[in-house]
Motif scaffolding. Sequence first.
Motif, mmCIF file in Angstrom:
data_model
loop_
_atom_site.group_PDB
_atom_site.id
_atom_site.type_symbol
_atom_site.label_atom_id
_atom_site.label_comp_id
_atom_site.label_asym_id
_atom_site.label_seq_id
_atom_site.Cartn_x
_atom_site.Cartn_y
_atom_site.Cartn_z
ATOM 1 N N GLY A 60 1.668 -2.479 13.625
ATOM 2 C CA GLY A 60 0.556 -1.845 12.900
ATOM 3 C C GLY A 60 1.024 -1.117 11.651
ATOM 4 O O GLY A 60 0.426 -1.246 10.575
ATOM 5 N N VAL A 61 2.135 -0.364 11.792
ATOM 6 C CA VAL A 61 2.654 0.397 10.641
ATOM 7 C C VAL A 61 3.114 -0.556 9.540
ATOM 8 O O VAL A 61 2.854 -0.330 8.348
ATOM 9 N N ALA A 62 3.797 -1.646 9.931
ATOM 10 C CA ALA A 62 4.302 -2.612 8.940
ATOM 11 C C ALA A 62 3.145 -3.253 8.178
ATOM 12 O O ALA A 62 3.164 -3.349 6.940
ATOM 13 N N ILE A 63 2.114 -3.687 8.920
ATOM 14 C CA ILE A 63 0.972 -4.347 8.266
ATOM 15 C C ILE A 63 0.254 -3.359 7.346
ATOM 16 O O ILE A 63 -0.071 -3.675 6.189
ATOM 17 N N VAL A 121 0.017 -3.885 3.220
ATOM 18 C CA VAL A 121 -1.299 -4.080 2.597
ATOM 19 C C VAL A 121 -1.664 -2.889 1.716
ATOM 20 O O VAL A 121 -2.043 -3.063 0.546
ATOM 21 N N ALA A 122 -1.520 -1.662 2.257
ATOM 22 C CA ALA A 122 -1.905 -0.474 1.479
ATOM 23 C C ALA A 122 -1.041 -0.350 0.228
ATOM 24 O O ALA A 122 -1.546 -0.102 -0.876
ATOM 25 N N GLY A 123 0.283 -0.533 0.377
ATOM 26 C CA GLY A 123 1.173 -0.422 -0.779
ATOM 27 C C GLY A 123 0.801 -1.404 -1.881
ATOM 28 O O GLY A 123 0.721 -1.045 -3.058
ATOM 29 N N ALA A 124 0.537 -2.654 -1.479
ATOM 30 C CA ALA A 124 0.232 -3.691 -2.480
ATOM 31 C C ALA A 124 -1.130 -3.480 -3.126
ATOM 32 O O ALA A 124 -1.283 -3.619 -4.345
ATOM 33 N N VAL A 125 -2.129 -3.119 -2.318
ATOM 34 C CA VAL A 125 -3.498 -3.014 -2.852
ATOM 35 C C VAL A 125 -3.643 -1.766 -3.733
ATOM 36 O O VAL A 125 -4.198 -1.837 -4.834
ATOM 37 N N ILE A 126 -3.121 -0.619 -3.258
ATOM 38 C CA ILE A 126 -3.307 0.623 -4.035
ATOM 39 C C ILE A 126 -2.500 0.559 -5.337
ATOM 40 O O ILE A 126 -2.903 1.132 -6.353
ATOM 41 N N VAL A 141 2.800 -13.824 7.954
ATOM 42 C CA VAL A 141 1.635 -14.260 7.172
ATOM 43 C C VAL A 141 1.101 -13.100 6.333
ATOM 44 O O VAL A 141 0.853 -13.244 5.128
ATOM 45 N N VAL A 142 0.949 -11.916 6.977
ATOM 46 C CA VAL A 142 0.469 -10.740 6.236
ATOM 47 C C VAL A 142 1.460 -10.386 5.119
ATOM 48 O O VAL A 142 1.056 -10.036 4.002
ATOM 49 N N GLY A 143 2.766 -10.496 5.426
ATOM 50 C CA GLY A 143 3.788 -10.187 4.438
ATOM 51 C C GLY A 143 3.702 -11.087 3.215
ATOM 52 O O GLY A 143 3.815 -10.615 2.077
ATOM 53 N N VAL A 144 3.484 -12.373 3.447
ATOM 54 C CA VAL A 144 3.395 -13.321 2.322
ATOM 55 C C VAL A 144 2.148 -13.030 1.488
ATOM 56 O O VAL A 144 2.190 -13.045 0.240
ATOM 57 N N ILE A 145 1.025 -12.720 2.159
ATOM 58 C CA ILE A 145 -0.208 -12.398 1.418
ATOM 59 C C ILE A 145 -0.007 -11.114 0.608
ATOM 60 O O ILE A 145 -0.381 -11.039 -0.574
ATOM 61 N N ALA A 146 0.612 -10.100 1.246
ATOM 62 C CA ALA A 146 0.860 -8.837 0.529
ATOM 63 C C ALA A 146 1.791 -9.061 -0.657
ATOM 64 O O ALA A 146 1.617 -8.462 -1.730
ATOM 65 N N SER A 147 2.803 -9.936 -0.485
ATOM 66 C CA SER A 147 3.716 -10.246 -1.599
ATOM 67 C C SER A 147 2.955 -10.888 -2.757
ATOM 68 O O SER A 147 3.234 -10.608 -3.927
ATOM 69 N N LEU A 185 9.689 7.583 10.134
ATOM 70 C CA LEU A 185 8.742 6.822 9.307
ATOM 71 C C LEU A 185 8.323 7.634 8.079
ATOM 72 O O LEU A 185 8.065 7.079 7.014
ATOM 73 N N PHE A 186 8.281 8.966 8.223
ATOM 74 C CA PHE A 186 7.995 9.805 7.060
ATOM 75 C C PHE A 186 9.083 9.619 6.007
ATOM 76 O O PHE A 186 8.803 9.485 4.816
ATOM 77 N N LYS A 187 10.335 9.597 6.454
ATOM 78 C CA LYS A 187 11.443 9.481 5.505
ATOM 79 C C LYS A 187 11.425 8.140 4.773
ATOM 80 O O LYS A 187 11.811 8.057 3.610
ATOM 81 N N VAL A 188 11.022 7.053 5.446
ATOM 82 C CA VAL A 188 11.018 5.750 4.756
ATOM 83 C C VAL A 188 9.732 5.564 3.945
ATOM 84 O O VAL A 188 9.615 4.610 3.180
ATOM 85 N N GLY A 189 8.770 6.489 4.105
ATOM 86 C CA GLY A 189 7.536 6.397 3.321
ATOM 87 C C GLY A 189 6.616 5.286 3.782
ATOM 88 O O GLY A 189 5.993 4.609 2.970
ATOM 89 N N ALA A 190 6.518 5.084 5.109
ATOM 90 C CA ALA A 190 5.626 4.045 5.640
ATOM 91 C C ALA A 190 4.238 4.643 5.881
ATOM 92 O O ALA A 190 4.102 5.826 6.190
ATOM 93 N N VAL A 191 3.197 3.817 5.724
ATOM 94 C CA VAL A 191 1.823 4.251 6.017
ATOM 95 C C VAL A 191 1.741 4.533 7.520
ATOM 96 O O VAL A 191 2.275 3.754 8.303
ATOM 97 N N PRO A 192 1.116 5.601 8.007
ATOM 98 C CA PRO A 192 0.312 6.609 7.298
ATOM 99 C C PRO A 192 1.092 7.866 6.914
ATOM 100 O O PRO A 192 0.492 8.921 6.739
ATOM 101 N N PHE A 193 2.416 7.775 6.807
ATOM 102 C CA PHE A 193 3.226 8.961 6.485
ATOM 103 C C PHE A 193 3.740 8.868 5.044
ATOM 104 O O PHE A 193 4.831 9.319 4.730
#
Length: 534
Positions: free
Chosen positions: A329-332, A336-341, A462-468, A269-277
């Motif tokens: 949890g990691v996906a959500i 969300v974090a990627g889109a909002v920040i 649903v979360v994915g569409v909102i984040a998009s 997950l660190f290598k793909v850059g997913a939250v929280p890594f």
Amino acid sequence: MNGELQAPDIEWVALSPSLIVFCAGIIGVLIEAFAPRSTRYAAQAVLTGLAMAGGFAAVVALAASGRATTEAEVAGMGSLAVDGPALFLQGVILLVGLVSVLLFAERRLEPAAHGAAVDSFAAQPAAVPGGVAEREAVKAGWTATEIFPLLLFAVGGMLLFPAANDLLVLFIALEVLSLPLYMLCALARRRRLLSQEAAVKYFLLGAFASAFLLFGIALLYGYAGTLSYAGIADVVSGEPAALNAGLASTMGNDALLLIGGAMVLMGLLFKVGAVPFHMWTPDVYQGAPTPVTGFMAAATKVAAFGAMLRLLYVVLPGLRWDWEPVLWGVAIASMVAGAVIAITQTDVKRLLAYSSIAHAGFILAGVVAISEDGVSSVLFYLAAYSFVTLGAFAVVTLVRDAGGEATHLSKWAGLGRRSPLVAAVFALFLLAFAGIPLTSGFAGKFAVFKAAADAGAMGLVVVGVIASAIAAFFYVRVIVLMFFSEPKPEGPSVVIPSPLTTMVVGLAVVVTLVLGVAPQYFLDLAGDAGVFVR
């Protein structure tokens, strides 16, 4: 055994793509050692391009011989899988590498130093920034041609990473792909201190991630008594092939399995850059030379998601109920974090970094689907995403002012009036990132969300569409800034590149449109390649 050593049985043809790239890397090191400085650039660029093309031809030949479907095998004494997902991802990595060679070799963007054409990389990487040695190297018109062997070794490691069928090979591949990237990140010609800071951050955090991965491998070995994927999967499913006497007391201990599996997953997950890594991603993307950022953003994700798919689908399918909620949890969090920040970013490269974190979340939605459709949708998304990313960073290299690349967003105001074509191309890439119909981004998102919905992960969709939708806001904001703002008199100019960068941008545009308008052939290709050899 009558005292004779048994020679290992290696399937050289099945391993040819990575062998071609590694052999070329070794030849590149010899060129650095023995060729005169004046001839190195041309020799290295041609060698690297031919190696990538040769590796890709080998992948196509293996797929055509049925290795991607009916003839899939485990090669190299059980350590490497040659199957559909491995060959598909190796093909994508080699194409990304081939396109990246063009970006690395570009020499028309920087102003000529003392009459010599120079690239985006430091003249004398070992010299102190701003020191006497660096000034003399710049005056002499030196360029760092070591970047080409480093690129080859990084690609070689990436080819092994998604094909690894053994935890030790997984770790070795991770190190082989990571170490050249740490060095490449430190080699920017301009803003060298920022570049070196990025490399140190990436190296330190990457070392932590590697340590987690290695500790997880040790625990999984204690649990299963073997490092092979099939052997661990057998123990997880309660059918160990043979009991390891030395590990009899720990074999089958679920605590080792859960903690070990979690730690290996953390490293990936660190290598793909997913939250929280994800903390390294914005700083490294901003500080690294832009050609390296483009290559790293595209190829590392492809390799790491390939390795993650194989780990979860081949080794740990029996733990599905344990790792699925974690990946939810990691996906959500990533989406969300990627889109909002990203909304708050004022630097183009940092904005694309947070965008890549959100995309890691979208891809994880396909991973969580745990179906053949899930695998094929992830493969398609990775192929589509990598070319859009390369194209976007190639455009970033063209917008320049006196200090080099003008990455601050305020400097992009009115770019559509100053250079309509470049702004239109960048707008296309941003719309693809946002997932607008008729771009490859839409086809990719549709595929992963459909696979997730079919698997019952409706909440993720649903979360994915909102984040998009949130992400679309900041992409459109950049487009509005480029086309509907007044250009500043002291604003940056768009450099006319050589045919090398023009080819990169043109190819990325073509792939983005073709995968968006007529994705079915490529979706079918990913579908055919979506079955792992056990």
